[in-house]
Design a protein around this motif. Sequence first.
Motif, PDB file in Angstrom:
ATOM      1  N   PRO A 655      35.109  37.725 -40.869  1.00 26.58           N
ATOM      2  CA  PRO A 655      36.236  38.195 -41.258  1.00 26.58           C
ATOM      3  C   PRO A 655      37.037  37.167 -39.700  1.00 26.58           C
ATOM      4  N   ILE A 656      36.198  37.045 -38.424  1.00 27.69           N
ATOM      5  CA  ILE A 656      36.831  37.048 -37.574  1.00 27.69           C
ATOM      6  C   ILE A 656      36.610  35.410 -36.888  1.00 27.69           C
ATOM      7  N   ALA A 657      37.892  34.862 -36.058  1.00 31.02           N
ATOM      8  CA  ALA A 657      37.114  33.784 -35.868  1.00 31.02           C
ATOM      9  C   ALA A 657      38.140  33.853 -34.446  1.00 31.02           C
ATOM     10  N   GLY A 658      38.119  32.662 -33.870  1.00 25.00           N
ATOM     11  CA  GLY A 658      38.530  32.676 -32.283  1.00 25.00           C
ATOM     12  C   GLY A 658      38.058  31.145 -31.608  1.00 25.00           C
ATOM     13  N   ASP A 659      38.208  31.525 -29.985  1.00 25.49           N
ATOM     14  CA  ASP A 659      37.634  31.009 -29.294  1.00 25.49           C
ATOM     15  C   ASP A 659      36.935  31.192 -28.584  1.00 25.49           C
ATOM     16  N   ALA A 660      37.499  32.038 -27.744  1.00 19.46           N
ATOM     17  CA  ALA A 660      36.173  32.745 -26.242  1.00 19.46           C
ATOM     18  C   ALA A 660      35.900  33.902 -27.057  1.00 19.46           C
ATOM     19  N   TYR A 661      34.418  34.225 -27.466  1.00 19.17           N
ATOM     20  CA  TYR A 661      33.625  35.364 -27.638  1.00 19.17           C
ATOM     21  C   TYR A 661      32.114  35.500 -27.747  1.00 19.17           C
ATOM     22  N   THR A 662      31.624  36.188 -27.391  1.00 19.99           N
ATOM     23  CA  THR A 662      30.039  37.185 -27.822  1.00 19.99           C
ATOM     24  C   THR A 662      29.852  37.602 -29.278  1.00 19.99           C
ATOM     25  N   VAL A 663      29.175  36.906 -29.785  1.00 25.66           N
ATOM     26  CA  VAL A 663      28.924  37.320 -31.015  1.00 25.66           C
ATOM     27  C   VAL A 663      27.746  37.994 -31.124  1.00 25.66           C
ATOM     28  N   SER A 664      27.161  38.573 -31.548  1.00 28.98           N
ATOM     29  CA  SER A 664      25.914  39.532 -31.590  1.00 28.98           C
ATOM     30  C   SER A 664      25.555  40.131 -32.942  1.00 28.98           C
ATOM     31  N   SER A 665      24.303  40.428 -32.807  1.00 24.57           N
ATOM     32  CA  SER A 665      23.384  41.660 -33.952  1.00 24.57           C
ATOM     33  C   SER A 665      22.277  41.477 -33.453  1.00 24.57           C
ATOM     34  N   ASP A 666      21.552  42.987 -34.327  1.00 21.68           N
ATOM     35  CA  ASP A 666      20.352  43.217 -34.421  1.00 21.68           C
ATOM     36  C   ASP A 666      19.161  42.244 -35.728  1.00 21.68           C
ATOM     37  N   VAL A 667      18.837  42.181 -35.180  1.00 23.20           N
ATOM     38  CA  VAL A 667      17.907  40.674 -36.123  1.00 23.20           C
ATOM     39  C   VAL A 667      16.583  41.240 -36.532  1.00 23.20           C
ATOM     40  N   ARG A 668      16.173  40.766 -37.478  1.00 26.40           N
ATOM     41  CA  ARG A 668      14.579  41.815 -38.008  1.00 26.40           C
ATOM     42  C   ARG A 668      14.244  40.710 -39.028  1.00 26.40           C
ATOM     43  N   LEU A 669      13.328  39.472 -38.629  1.00 25.38           N
ATOM     44  CA  LEU A 669      12.871  39.023 -39.351  1.00 25.38           C
ATOM     45  C   LEU A 669      11.777  39.757 -40.548  1.00 25.38           C
ATOM     46  N   THR A 670      11.851  39.725 -42.198  1.00 24.49           N
ATOM     47  CA  THR A 670      10.985  40.599 -42.908  1.00 24.49           C
ATOM     48  C   THR A 670      10.099  39.789 -43.329  1.00 24.49           C
ATOM     49  N   SER A 671      10.274  38.132 -43.589  1.00 17.97           N
ATOM     50  CA  SER A 671       9.048  37.586 -44.295  1.00 17.97           C
ATOM     51  C   SER A 671       9.284  36.184 -43.884  1.00 17.97           C
ATOM     52  N   LEU A 672       7.747  35.125 -43.406  1.00 21.47           N
ATOM     53  CA  LEU A 672       8.768  33.520 -42.988  1.00 21.47           C
ATOM     54  C   LEU A 672       7.593  33.062 -44.567  1.00 21.47           C
ATOM     55  N   THR A 673       8.655  31.895 -44.527  1.00 19.11           N
ATOM     56  CA  THR A 673       7.476  30.810 -46.010  1.00 19.11           C
ATOM     57  C   THR A 673       7.305  29.507 -45.196  1.00 19.11           C
ATOM     58  N   ALA A 674       7.683  29.485 -43.763  1.00 23.95           N
ATOM     59  CA  ALA A 674       7.456  28.089 -42.987  1.00 23.95           C
ATOM     60  C   ALA A 674       7.243  28.775 -41.743  1.00 23.95           C
ATOM     61  N   PRO A 675       6.574  27.418 -41.347  1.00 25.36           N
ATOM     62  CA  PRO A 675       6.201  27.780 -39.435  1.00 25.36           C
ATOM     63  C   PRO A 675       7.910  28.259 -38.560  1.00 25.36           C
ATOM     64  N   SER A 676       8.858  27.167 -39.159  1.00 26.67           N
ATOM     65  CA  SER A 676       9.923  27.679 -38.605  1.00 26.67           C
ATOM     66  C   SER A 676      11.440  28.702 -38.617  1.00 26.67           C
ATOM     67  N   GLY A 677      10.755  29.825 -39.643  1.00 22.59           N
ATOM     68  CA  GLY A 677      11.573  30.547 -40.402  1.00 22.59           C
ATOM     69  C   GLY A 677      12.135  31.164 -38.939  1.00 22.59           C
ATOM     70  N   ASN A 678      13.485  31.342 -39.295  1.00 20.97           N
ATOM     71  CA  ASN A 678      14.056  32.453 -37.587  1.00 20.97           C
ATOM     72  C   ASN A 678      15.519  32.630 -38.442  1.00 20.97           C
ATOM     73  N   ALA A 679      16.206  33.477 -37.344  1.00 25.02           N
ATOM     74  CA  ALA A 679      17.138  34.186 -38.516  1.00 25.02           C
ATOM     75  C   ALA A 679      18.046  34.232 -37.246  1.00 25.02           C
ATOM     76  N   GLY A 680      19.776  34.790 -37.143  1.00 28.47           N
ATOM     77  CA  GLY A 680      20.295  34.823 -36.009  1.00 28.47           C
ATOM     78  C   GLY A 680      21.401  34.762 -36.019  1.00 28.47           C
ATOM     79  N   VAL A 681      23.052  34.086 -35.093  1.00 30.01           N
ATOM     80  CA  VAL A 681      24.424  34.674 -35.216  1.00 30.01           C
ATOM     81  C   VAL A 681      24.943  32.826 -34.728  1.00 30.01           C
ATOM     82  N   LEU A 682      25.948  33.376 -35.891  1.00 29.55           N
ATOM     83  CA  LEU A 682      26.562  31.791 -35.633  1.00 29.55           C
ATOM     84  C   LEU A 682      27.982  31.770 -34.829  1.00 29.55           C
ATOM     85  N   ALA A 683      28.711  30.880 -34.226  1.00 31.13           N
ATOM     86  CA  ALA A 683      29.729  31.403 -32.991  1.00 31.13           C
ATOM     87  C   ALA A 683      30.484  29.728 -33.535  1.00 31.13           C
ATOM     88  N   ARG A 684      32.537  30.008 -33.980  1.00 27.06           N
ATOM     89  CA  ARG A 684      32.589  29.131 -33.395  1.00 27.06           C
ATOM     90  C   ARG A 684      32.573  27.905 -35.220  1.00 27.06           C
TER      91      ARG A 684
END
Length: 794
Positions: A655-684
């Motif tokens: 629910p948070i939006a804005g211009d200048a900020y740092t977004v962060s999270s702990d991330v754990r991959l639990t399974s992959l279905t392709a060679p390039s499986g990934n996960a992370g955070v989004l900004a703007r």
Amino acid sequence: MQRTSTGRRRPSRLTAVLAAAVLGAAGLVALPTAASASPGSVVAAPSSPSGAENNDYPRIIRLGASADQSRRGDLLVMYSVNDTGVRTHSVVKRSTDGGQTWSALSTLYSPTPGWGIYFGSMYELPQAAGGLPAGTLIAAGNAWDNVSWSNQEVQTFISTDYGATWTRRGNCVTKSGAPNQVSTGLWEPEIVLNANGDLACHFSDERLRSSGYSQKLVMTTSSDGGATWGSQTDVVAVGDSSSRPGMPIVRKLPNGTYALGYELCRDSVGNADQTCRVYLKTSPDGASWGSATDLGTLVQTADGRQLLHTPALAWSPAGGPNGTLIMSGQRVVTGADGPTTVVKPESGRVVFTNTNLGAGAWQAVSAPMTIDPTGDYNNGPGKHCANYSPSIVPTASGSAIMMVSPKFVAGSTARCDVRFGTGPVGTLPLYAPFDSGNDMGWSTYGGTWSVSGGVYSQAGASSGPKSLVGSTGWTDVTLDTDIRLDTTGQAGVLLRTRAPGVGADAHAGYYVGVETNGTIFIGKQNNNWTSLALQNVTGGVSAGAWYHLTASIVGCTITATIKPDNATTSTTATATDAGCFASGQAGVRTHLNSASFRNLQVTPAGGSTAASYADSWASGASTGWTGYGGSWSTIAGGIERQSASATDGPKLASPIAGDAYTVSSDVRLTSLTAPSGNAGVLARVTSPGVGPDAYTGYFAGIDGSTGRLSLGTANGSWTPLADTGVPGGVQVNSWYRVTLRASGCTITATGQRTSSWDQARVTTTVPSCTASGSAGIRAMLAAADFREFLVSKG
């Protein structure tokens, strides 16, 4: 510094002067007893505290030029061993797991029958030179005749199998026929490859007393890989019969110049604990150091703190275009050489850093480990070895510092073991890896601190115990942490903290705290207490419950927000301190009670349209979030789970939006279905939808197959911006901290294990960047878990 024939340490000055100095320590200020933070892990220990064995002069290197790619990244530690009835020698140990465990690799004795040797240098040749291949290890030590000190050599050795075996090379210098006394010796050699492709051997020479030089810092060079050495030249020499430059350490800088750290002792002071300040001198090529009477510059902070004795020096690529110079010493002091010297509580707790190639003021950064007590030459026997001649090296990423140093063995008379520790270099963002089970990289002042299950705790009713992290150069920052008052009372966080000591208000800085009387408060401490703000907390504050605390300082305005871990209702307090402290470390503090901290992060702060936000999903729901594709659910333990290894790039917008900020999270991959499986955070993020790149904005994530941190932008299609390897790789079912910072058109991402300081980092400037949008999380071709989501405005 030098050694006597018995192997006991002596500062670099005349033996007669030393004997007099031991009788009086006038002018010293006793250090208050402080509970130690992590003393590091043991690399080597004496066989028994009551025995005569001692371990010191540790040196650490990280292999990076070896032909065998599998050996690159290995850590080697060399340390000297002296014992009654045993020739002084050195042992080399290796770690292949980043310093968690160590195994014996080799032992080096002087090949001269009956001679002892102290090794001062272990160096990896970065390129082929002098007939030796890149990756060759070169060690140098001062060897002496145990019967007659009239004979001495600086002997060199090489290893072409990564330290497993060693071959005798040549002598940097030889002394023979001199008086039979230790005070005419050759000490602490340092090997480095100069810009001409020659090996340079720096060492201390005290053979010219009759010419008015108590000791010189000199250099010889070799063009054939150390087989033969030329005549010596002076590097630092002061003919006043008192000054004693010595203990050289040399590092090449990114602009091609060379930096020399050394200590400058003065016989005229007569007190070992009141002299030997650390200096830095530079050379354009490592071959010419200019006038020998040019001392270079005194290493000191803006508030006059200096390093005393036995410098160590390293350069890290982190910290800006010039990287970061890192310097340590045995102690931290203020005042000039002599009776005005004051030993500071930061001794054994900080290193100094400089991001301007050594020019200007230095900052203090909490050291990888705490050495307490530090070496004490005049107040009783047995502790002078502590933190004597440490050694430091950055990790490959440069975001963390690795250090080895001697630590006094409790219950012994004059014995130290060798400890290893890792800590941050002082760059932001900083995430505290308490999942490691220790508090390496933190410096404590009072209290009883421990780490268990990812929680950092202080137990007991001490008066104002504190633990600090990061750099005294930090200015505008936001500190986020979960806090729990374990007993009735107060606890909180520290901002812009300097001059720490043991005691309730024994520092200069700001304290943001919460109390079980139901308040959140902001105050200023400068060896006293000034209240700046006080606010009642909605719902009160209960002992035993977790709360999320955010404390931010921008300019002279401090803002603090607290909310229960499983709620959205928050309370905010704000204060402005005119003429505020300009910079300092961050930290945590309790007062007359026990408290715990977890999920601590420090980020750059600034004005922006984004609001600070924290969601641990402890409520069991993702209230206010919006999903686009995939299969999202909130599960026990405060985890937001995306369980479908979907191809549509499932995302969850906060629910948070804005211009200048740092977004962060702990991330754990639990399974992959392709060679390039990934996960992370989004900004703007704007215009989100279902589909891999169905949004406009930025993404930073970890990839389970490539082991890399990737940064990119989407606008209906994907554009990669930067990527780099995550230290230690990326493993399925392991937690990583991922951050994404958007400031103007500069986009920066970091990734690290939640158990490690070592951090991957990429940054780029994007023309015509997306100016504003939502923060969130995303997965692609992977099932993933997320926890401890944060948005810090900046």
